[in-house]
Design a protein around this motif. Structure first.
Motif, PDB file in Angstrom:
ATOM      1  N   SER A 103     -12.207  -2.503  34.387  1.00  0.00           N
ATOM      2  CA  SER A 103     -13.715  -2.725  34.178  1.00  0.00           C
ATOM      3  C   SER A 103     -14.035  -1.764  33.136  1.00  0.00           C
ATOM      4  N   LEU A 104     -15.360  -1.783  32.573  1.00  0.00           N
ATOM      5  CA  LEU A 104     -15.638  -0.833  31.491  1.00  0.00           C
ATOM      6  C   LEU A 104     -15.631   0.699  32.193  1.00  0.00           C
ATOM      7  N   SER A 105     -16.052   0.925  33.427  1.00  0.00           N
ATOM      8  CA  SER A 105     -15.789   2.306  33.973  1.00  0.00           C
ATOM      9  C   SER A 105     -14.494   2.738  33.997  1.00  0.00           C
ATOM     10  N   GLN A 106     -13.665   1.736  34.230  1.00  0.00           N
ATOM     11  CA  GLN A 106     -12.183   2.248  34.653  1.00  0.00           C
ATOM     12  C   GLN A 106     -11.610   2.655  33.053  1.00  0.00           C
ATOM     13  N   LEU A 107     -11.884   1.865  31.929  1.00  0.00           N
ATOM     14  CA  LEU A 107     -11.846   2.112  30.611  1.00  0.00           C
ATOM     15  C   LEU A 107     -12.210   3.552  30.243  1.00  0.00           C
ATOM     16  N   GLU A 108     -13.234   3.818  30.548  1.00  0.00           N
ATOM     17  CA  GLU A 108     -14.028   5.129  30.124  1.00  0.00           C
ATOM     18  C   GLU A 108     -13.272   6.408  30.759  1.00  0.00           C
ATOM     19  N   ALA A 109     -13.147   6.142  32.014  1.00  0.00           N
ATOM     20  CA  ALA A 109     -12.145   7.152  32.939  1.00  0.00           C
ATOM     21  C   ALA A 109     -10.882   7.515  32.108  1.00  0.00           C
ATOM     22  N   ARG A 110     -10.190   6.322  31.841  1.00  0.00           N
ATOM     23  CA  ARG A 110      -8.699   6.556  31.219  1.00  0.00           C
ATOM     24  C   ARG A 110      -9.057   7.263  29.712  1.00  0.00           C
ATOM     25  N   PHE A 111     -10.269   6.900  29.094  1.00  0.00           N
ATOM     26  CA  PHE A 111     -10.660   7.464  27.712  1.00  0.00           C
ATOM     27  C   PHE A 111     -10.737   8.880  27.710  1.00  0.00           C
ATOM     28  N   LEU A 112     -11.441   9.314  28.888  1.00  0.00           N
ATOM     29  CA  LEU A 112     -11.619  10.568  28.975  1.00  0.00           C
ATOM     30  C   LEU A 112     -10.464  11.722  29.299  1.00  0.00           C
ATOM     31  N   LYS A 113      -9.742  10.854  30.041  1.00  0.00           N
ATOM     32  CA  LYS A 113      -8.168  11.674  30.394  1.00  0.00           C
ATOM     33  C   LYS A 113      -7.238  11.595  29.443  1.00  0.00           C
ATOM     34  N   GLU A 114      -7.101  10.371  28.727  1.00  0.00           N
ATOM     35  CA  GLU A 114      -6.002  10.196  27.946  1.00  0.00           C
ATOM     36  C   GLU A 114      -6.093  10.342  26.532  1.00  0.00           C
ATOM     37  N   ASN A 115      -7.331  10.400  25.851  1.00  0.00           N
ATOM     38  CA  ASN A 115      -7.538  10.197  24.553  1.00  0.00           C
ATOM     39  C   ASN A 115      -7.222  11.504  23.744  1.00  0.00           C
ATOM     40  N   TYR A 116      -6.191  11.498  22.960  1.00  0.00           N
ATOM     41  CA  TYR A 116      -5.639  12.415  21.941  1.00  0.00           C
ATOM     42  C   TYR A 116      -6.725  13.295  21.293  1.00  0.00           C
ATOM     43  N   LEU A 117      -7.748  12.558  20.619  1.00  0.00           N
ATOM     44  CA  LEU A 117      -8.687  13.267  19.847  1.00  0.00           C
ATOM     45  C   LEU A 117      -9.611  14.152  20.822  1.00  0.00           C
ATOM     46  N   LEU A 118      -9.667  13.707  22.042  1.00  0.00           N
ATOM     47  CA  LEU A 118     -10.692  14.509  22.922  1.00  0.00           C
ATOM     48  C   LEU A 118      -9.948  15.805  23.264  1.00  0.00           C
ATOM     49  N   LEU A 119      -8.654  15.531  23.624  1.00  0.00           N
ATOM     50  CA  LEU A 119      -7.582  16.756  24.024  1.00  0.00           C
ATOM     51  C   LEU A 119      -7.606  17.681  22.794  1.00  0.00           C
ATOM     52  N   ALA A 120      -7.341  17.257  21.696  1.00  0.00           N
ATOM     53  CA  ALA A 120      -7.304  18.173  20.436  1.00  0.00           C
ATOM     54  C   ALA A 120      -8.716  18.772  20.335  1.00  0.00           C
ATOM     55  N   ALA A 121      -9.774  18.084  20.425  1.00  0.00           N
ATOM     56  CA  ALA A 121     -11.176  18.744  20.169  1.00  0.00           C
ATOM     57  C   ALA A 121     -11.307  19.863  20.926  1.00  0.00           C
ATOM     58  N   LYS A 122     -10.762  19.715  22.237  1.00  0.00           N
ATOM     59  CA  LYS A 122     -11.064  20.717  23.233  1.00  0.00           C
ATOM     60  C   LYS A 122     -10.649  22.197  22.772  1.00  0.00           C
ATOM     61  N   PHE A 123      -9.517  22.120  21.870  1.00  0.00           N
ATOM     62  CA  PHE A 123      -8.973  23.466  21.437  1.00  0.00           C
ATOM     63  C   PHE A 123     -10.092  24.112  20.601  1.00  0.00           C
ATOM     64  N   GLU A 124     -11.012  23.370  19.906  1.00  0.00           N
ATOM     65  CA  GLU A 124     -11.967  24.012  19.291  1.00  0.00           C
ATOM     66  C   GLU A 124     -12.939  24.513  19.886  1.00  0.00           C
ATOM     67  N   VAL A 125     -13.350  24.201  20.988  1.00  0.00           N
ATOM     68  CA  VAL A 125     -14.280  25.006  21.877  1.00  0.00           C
ATOM     69  C   VAL A 125     -13.531  26.265  22.459  1.00  0.00           C
ATOM     70  N   SER A 126     -12.233  26.250  22.832  1.00  0.00           N
ATOM     71  CA  SER A 126     -11.351  27.277  23.407  1.00  0.00           C
ATOM     72  C   SER A 126     -11.508  28.382  22.242  1.00  0.00           C
ATOM     73  N   LYS A 127     -10.935  27.862  21.061  1.00  0.00           N
ATOM     74  CA  LYS A 127     -10.907  28.752  19.929  1.00  0.00           C
ATOM     75  C   LYS A 127     -12.349  29.485  19.689  1.00  0.00           C
ATOM     76  N   ALA A 128     -13.335  28.843  19.670  1.00  0.00           N
ATOM     77  CA  ALA A 128     -14.744  29.463  19.751  1.00  0.00           C
ATOM     78  C   ALA A 128     -15.252  30.378  20.714  1.00  0.00           C
ATOM     79  N   GLU A 129     -14.625  30.183  22.026  1.00  0.00           N
ATOM     80  CA  GLU A 129     -14.648  31.085  23.109  1.00  0.00           C
ATOM     81  C   GLU A 129     -13.756  32.683  22.884  1.00  0.00           C
ATOM     82  N   ALA A 130     -12.619  32.415  22.402  1.00  0.00           N
ATOM     83  CA  ALA A 130     -11.949  33.392  21.681  1.00  0.00           C
ATOM     84  C   ALA A 130     -12.409  34.193  20.589  1.00  0.00           C
ATOM     85  N   GLU A 131     -13.185  33.664  19.980  1.00  0.00           N
ATOM     86  CA  GLU A 131     -13.690  34.504  18.769  1.00  0.00           C
ATOM     87  C   GLU A 131     -14.998  35.214  19.249  1.00  0.00           C
ATOM     88  N   VAL A 132     -15.680  34.636  20.442  1.00  0.00           N
ATOM     89  CA  VAL A 132     -16.706  35.564  20.913  1.00  0.00           C
ATOM     90  C   VAL A 132     -16.051  36.881  21.857  1.00  0.00           C
TER      91      VAL A 132
END
Length: 416
Positions: free
Chosen positions: A22-51
């Protein structure tokens, strides 16, 4: 043995059912498996480290100088440093620590926190953009799946008619022109089916990339069979929600806050920092062991940081104008999508599932009339084409309706 075969059969059936998405199941897989999101999270972590880094004080500096490696003939004799060594040894040690004034460090920390907030908003914006893309491709595939189901049935129908008319043509009961009409319409439908499958493959490829499901197929998608209105879910105060929920507005609001914080930091730069000094001198002064304190400060005679302060003020004005322009553009766009959504819904409400069932029945009825020569072949083909076009128009409207919903949800910054 038969019992185990039955168990295996039900296991295979249940496994095949579990592969539907279903659409909700695809969204759940997207939030868990998408490589762009996993890579983008490092930008947030880098900003935290700069603080964290900005909170740290500057390191003190240590200087050791005036160390003599040999003894001159006229040197004074001092007390040894340790043992019998150091009676003629000279050394100077200086320790310095920069003390920032006017709260510069706190202001930089506040600026880095705003940068971290901006990075979080950028991550949220990426999530919403990719989620919108996923949903719109899903709606497109849902439309294609419905069109495919109808077109496959039509192709089978015309394949049967093509065989019948070929046989009747060879027997001389049907004209060659009628057979060619059936054959040409079949070829056109087969070509449309191939184009539809190619379109589906393109959207499936995008969904596979977004969700990480490599074996995703159009048959595995759980789609709606009919139109479902979502007008009542649309918030009444959509315009007022833009400033609070829209990610672009949040980013621009943060950009204004960053510009104001940069101005505060530039103003603080007018106040020179202090450098505290602690020095130890052995044998280089009137005292054998001299410990002295000192302070160093730049004199703000020529540089009062006026240029950078003026630039920061201009930046604030620019960001505020950008905010106003963005808000006006978003409000106009949301109004346009809302108006378009209502137009789509008014048309879709006139189409019912019962009407679709009746038209499918009419196709079969026309086929029987064709066999009984109660309608001509041209009338039959014309009705089939009209039925296909009407169904395609409905599905295009249905897809546009859902895509408009997704655009509104993205612009408002809230699912409804």
């Amino acid at each position: 043995m038969r019992f185990y075969v039955v168990i295996l059969f039900f296991f295979v059936v249940s496994l095949s059912r579990a592969q539907s998405y279903s659409l909700s199941q695809l969204e759940a897989r997207f939030l868990k498996e998408n490589y762009l999101l996993l890579a983008a999270k490092f930008e947030v972590s880098k900003a935290e480290a700069e603080v964290v880094q900005e909170k740290v004080w500057e390191n003190p500096s240590l200087a050791i100088s005036e160390v003599n490696l040999w003894t001159n003939a006229g040197s004074e004799v001092l007390s040894p440093l340790f043992g019998r060594y150091g009676k003629t040894q000279q050394v100077s040690v200086e320790l310095e620590q920069v003390i920032e004034t006017a709260g510069k460090r706190k202001k930089r920390v506040a600026f880095k926190r705003l940068e971290h907030r901006f990075a979080v908003y950028e991550f949220e914006e990426l999530v919403r953009e990719l989620k919108k893309e996923l949903r719109q491709h899903f709606h497109h595939l849902a439309s294609l799946k419905n069109r495919q189901a109808q077109l496959v049935g039509m192709v089978k129908l015309f394949e049967q008619l093509e065989k019948q008319y070929r046989r009747q043509t060879l027997q001389g009961n049907v004209s060659k022109a009628d057979y060619n009409r059936i054959h040409n319409e079949l070829l056109r439908m087969q070509k449309d089916l191939v184009d539809l499958e190619a379109d589906a493959e393109s959207s499936l490829s995008t969904l596979q990339i977004l969700t990480g499901i490599n074996d995703l197929e159009i048959e595995k998608l759980l789609v709606e069979e009919s139109f479902v209105s979502r007008k009542l879910l649309l918030p009444k105060d959509v315009i007022s929600l833009i400033a609070d929920q829209n990610i672009g507005m949040k980013k621009q609001s943060t950009a204004i806050a960053m510009a104001n914080q940069q101005l505060e930091l530039e103003k603080a730069q007018r106040t020179p920092d202090l450098t505290l000094q602690l020095g130890y001198d052995r044998g280089g002064n009137i005292m054998q062991d001299f410990i002295g304190l000192g302070v160093q400060i730049d004199l703000p005679v020529f540089n009062r940081n006026k240029g950078n302060i003026q630039r920061a003020k201009h930046q604030i004005d620019q960001e505020q104008l950008t905010y106003a322009a963005l808000q006006w553009e978003l409000e106009q766009t949301v109004q346009r999508y809302k108006s378009q959504l209502l137009k789509y819904e008014n048309v879709l409400n006139q189409w019912s599932s019962e009407m679709e069932g009746e038209q499918d029945t009419m196709v079969e009825s026309y086929r029987k009339h064709l066999e009984n020569r109660q309608v001509t072949l041209l009338e039959f083909i014309d009705y089939v084409q009209s039925h296909r076009e009407a169904r395609q128009s409905f599905l295009e409207l249905w897809q546009n309706y859902n895509n408009t919903i997704e655009e509104l949800q993205y612009l408002i910054g809230k699912d409804f």
